[in-house]
Design an enzyme around this catalytic site. Structure first.
Site, PDB file in Angstrom:
ATOM      1  N   CYS A   1     -14.226 -26.925   7.129  1.00  0.00           N
ATOM      2  CA  CYS A   1     -12.929 -26.605   6.794  1.00  0.00           C
ATOM      3  C   CYS A   1     -11.702 -27.821   6.593  1.00  0.00           C
ATOM      4  O   CYS A   1     -11.629 -28.465   7.163  1.00  0.00           O
ATOM      5  CB  CYS A   1     -12.392 -25.641   8.119  1.00  0.00           C
ATOM      6  SG  CYS A   1     -10.853 -24.578   7.724  1.00  0.00           S
TER       7      CYS A   1
ATOM      8  N   CYS B   1      -8.079 -27.366  11.775  1.00  0.00           N
ATOM      9  CA  CYS B   1      -9.059 -28.341  11.840  1.00  0.00           C
ATOM     10  C   CYS B   1      -8.937 -29.840  11.483  1.00  0.00           C
ATOM     11  O   CYS B   1      -9.795 -30.671  12.101  1.00  0.00           O
ATOM     12  CB  CYS B   1      -9.993 -27.807  10.759  1.00  0.00           C
ATOM     13  SG  CYS B   1     -10.864 -26.143  11.126  1.00  0.00           S
TER      14      CYS B   1
ATOM     15  N   CYS C   1      -8.448 -26.815   6.655  1.00  0.00           N
ATOM     16  CA  CYS C   1      -7.195 -26.134   7.084  1.00  0.00           C
ATOM     17  C   CYS C   1      -6.247 -27.179   7.970  1.00  0.00           C
ATOM     18  O   CYS C   1      -6.886 -28.248   8.563  1.00  0.00           O
ATOM     19  CB  CYS C   1      -7.193 -24.916   7.831  1.00  0.00           C
ATOM     20  SG  CYS C   1      -7.750 -25.046   9.603  1.00  0.00           S
TER      21      CYS C   1
ATOM     22  N   HIS D   1      -6.041 -21.162  10.446  1.00  0.00           N
ATOM     23  CA  HIS D   1      -7.604 -21.462  10.201  1.00  0.00           C
ATOM     24  C   HIS D   1      -8.144 -20.274   9.636  1.00  0.00           C
ATOM     25  O   HIS D   1      -8.864 -20.476   8.472  1.00  0.00           O
ATOM     26  CB  HIS D   1      -8.080 -22.120  11.527  1.00  0.00           C
ATOM     27  CG  HIS D   1      -9.625 -21.960  11.404  1.00  0.00           C
ATOM     28  ND1 HIS D   1     -10.471 -22.923  10.898  1.00  0.00           N
ATOM     29  CD2 HIS D   1     -10.676 -20.904  11.887  1.00  0.00           C
ATOM     30  CE1 HIS D   1     -11.662 -22.675  10.522  1.00  0.00           C
ATOM     31  NE2 HIS D   1     -11.800 -21.526  11.216  1.00  0.00           N
TER      32      HIS D   1
ATOM     33  N   ASP E   1      -8.227  -7.231   0.693  1.00  0.00           N
ATOM     34  CA  ASP E   1      -7.354  -7.397   1.782  1.00  0.00           C
ATOM     35  C   ASP E   1      -7.906  -7.034   3.129  1.00  0.00           C
ATOM     36  O   ASP E   1      -8.814  -6.042   3.194  1.00  0.00           O
ATOM     37  CB  ASP E   1      -5.928  -6.887   1.646  1.00  0.00           C
ATOM     38  CG  ASP E   1      -5.991  -5.278   1.939  1.00  0.00           C
ATOM     39  OD1 ASP E   1      -5.449  -5.078   3.098  1.00  0.00           O
ATOM     40  OD2 ASP E   1      -6.573  -4.504   1.233  1.00  0.00           O
TER      41      ASP E   1
ATOM     42  N   ASP F   1       0.757  -1.250  -0.031  1.00  0.00           N
ATOM     43  CA  ASP F   1       0.120   0.144  -0.096  1.00  0.00           C
ATOM     44  C   ASP F   1       0.636   1.149  -0.175  1.00  0.00           C
ATOM     45  O   ASP F   1       2.029   1.156  -0.054  1.00  0.00           O
ATOM     46  CB  ASP F   1      -1.053   0.217   1.027  1.00  0.00           C
ATOM     47  CG  ASP F   1      -0.291   0.120   2.500  1.00  0.00           C
ATOM     48  OD1 ASP F   1       1.095   0.203   2.674  1.00  0.00           O
ATOM     49  OD2 ASP F   1      -1.011   0.006   3.370  1.00  0.00           O
TER      50      ASP F   1
END
Length: 376
Positions: free
Chosen positions: A309, A314, A311, A340, A271, A97
């Site tokens: 999920c 998980c 991930c 996660h 974002d 940015d």
């Protein structure tokens, strides 16, 4: 033929909304859009290693913050290290940015002039100065794949006169950024549309910036504390004003509902620091709503955070274990929730892309909202 740092390819446009599927072709790999980008403010996505970001979160692009990296460790040092990719050992794409939002959030610690912004460092109080040219110098040194023009983000509720003056200055600064930008073939420079919540100012900002022919455009100055209805209204008005053939980036958006609404409006990139900030405070994003792992009801909860999920967290850990980690003040708790939450949002964007492909994005929104518990 002149080499370009960015090429955007639109694969499909949803017939019922403004959503589209695309591919961003960038120096460090292709990115399917719409996409969520984790934020690495100070050359790190908090608590995450680059390998975890790549292999567990499956992120293709992350953000770096010009303001923070300018103050510490300094863009000259990062340039000496070979650029931000080399410095932080990340071989994916990076967007930086402009530093504008952070500078303007300093309030009384900064002074805005036509030349730029003088401010005092939040770290040690020393006087600093960032102009459009300085922002470009810093971002050129960082070597990001996408960089942003220096802008002024007007606060929510600011008067028409204030926002008009701010928006017009942002356009003048954008021209100066484009004139100074030194690495056109390696770094794509985006303009940022401002104008607050005044539609005529949004339209003028978009028209004036479009004439400058940036390779991509961002929408700034929304999701800054306004009611959701106002957010959606100004987003749906502004996004179609931007060139159809170029990528559209909505800055600072990361809650699931805002990501879905952004995709429907035709946004390609978003974002936010939300997922990692929530993780450090013990909160998980799940398909069934937010989950506070500090709550005592999880002491004996020997099931996964989210059965839907995929991930690492998980697959391997229970709510009870993560609750224990936070109560014991173990660092691993924040790391597991960061993996996660980031994967949850990256995976959400994968689901959104599938819904666009299947022309059922509006149905997907209704299903997601019902399961998550959002009230319309």
């Amino acid at each position: 033929m002149k080499k370009e740092a960015l090429r955007f390819e639109i694969k499909k446009v949803d017939p019922r909304t403004n959503a589209r599927l695309g591919v961003l072709h960038l120096p460090h790999g292709d990115i399917e859009t719409p996409v969520f980008m984790p934020v690495g403010t100070q050359a790190t996505v908090k608590a995450m290693t680059p390998d975890e970001l790549k292999n567990e979160v499956k992120a293709k692009i992350i953000l770096g913050n010009t303001y923070h990296l300018f103050l510490r460790p300094g863009h000259e040092l990062i340039k000496e290290a070979g650029g931000l990719h080399q410095f932080m050992n990340w071989d994916g794409n990076i967007l930086t940015d402009s530093g504008g939002f952070q500078v303007f959030s300093l309030g009384a610690l900064r002074k805005i002039t036509e030349e730029g912004v003088e401010f005092r460092s939040h770290i040690d109080g020393t006087k600093k100065f960032i102009s459009p040219e300085k922002s470009m110098e810093i971002q050129n040194a960082l070597g990001s794949d996408i960089m942003m023009a220096f802008d002024e983000c007007a606060p929510y509720g600011a008067s028409y006169a204030y926002v008009k003056n701010s928006m017009e200055r942002t356009t003048r600064w954008a021209k100066r950024c484009k004139e100074y930008h030194q690495a056109v073939e390696k770094q794509a420079l985006f303009g940022i549309v401002q104008g607050g919540f005044y539609k005529d100012l949004r339209e003028k900002s978009a028209n004036d910036l479009t004439k400058l022919d940036f390779p991509g455009y961002a929408i700034g100055g929304i999701s800054v504390g306004e009611p959701k209805e106002e957010f959606i209204d100004i987003l749906r008005y502004t996004a179609p004003l931007l060139p159809q053939e170029k990528p559209r980036y909505l800055m600072g958006v990361g809650s699931p509902d805002y990501l879905i609404e952004s995709a429907i409006a035709g946004i390609d990139m978003c974002d936010c620091v939300l997922p990692t900030r929530m993780a450090r405070n013990g909160t998980a994003l799940t398909h069934y709503g937010r989950l506070n792992l500090l709550n005592a009801k999880h002491i004996h909860a020997f099931e996964t955070l989210d059965q839907d999920c995929d991930c690492y967290t998980c697959k391997n850990y229970t709510k009870a274990y993560i609750h224990h980690l936070f109560k014991a003040k173990e660092i691993l708790g924040a790391r597991l929730l960061s993996i996660h939450n980031l994967r949850f949002l990256v995976h959400l964007m994968e689901d959104i892309r599938t819904a666009i492909q299947e022309e059922r994005l509006l149905e997907f929104r209704e299903e997601f909202y019902e399961k998550y518990g959002y009230k319309k």
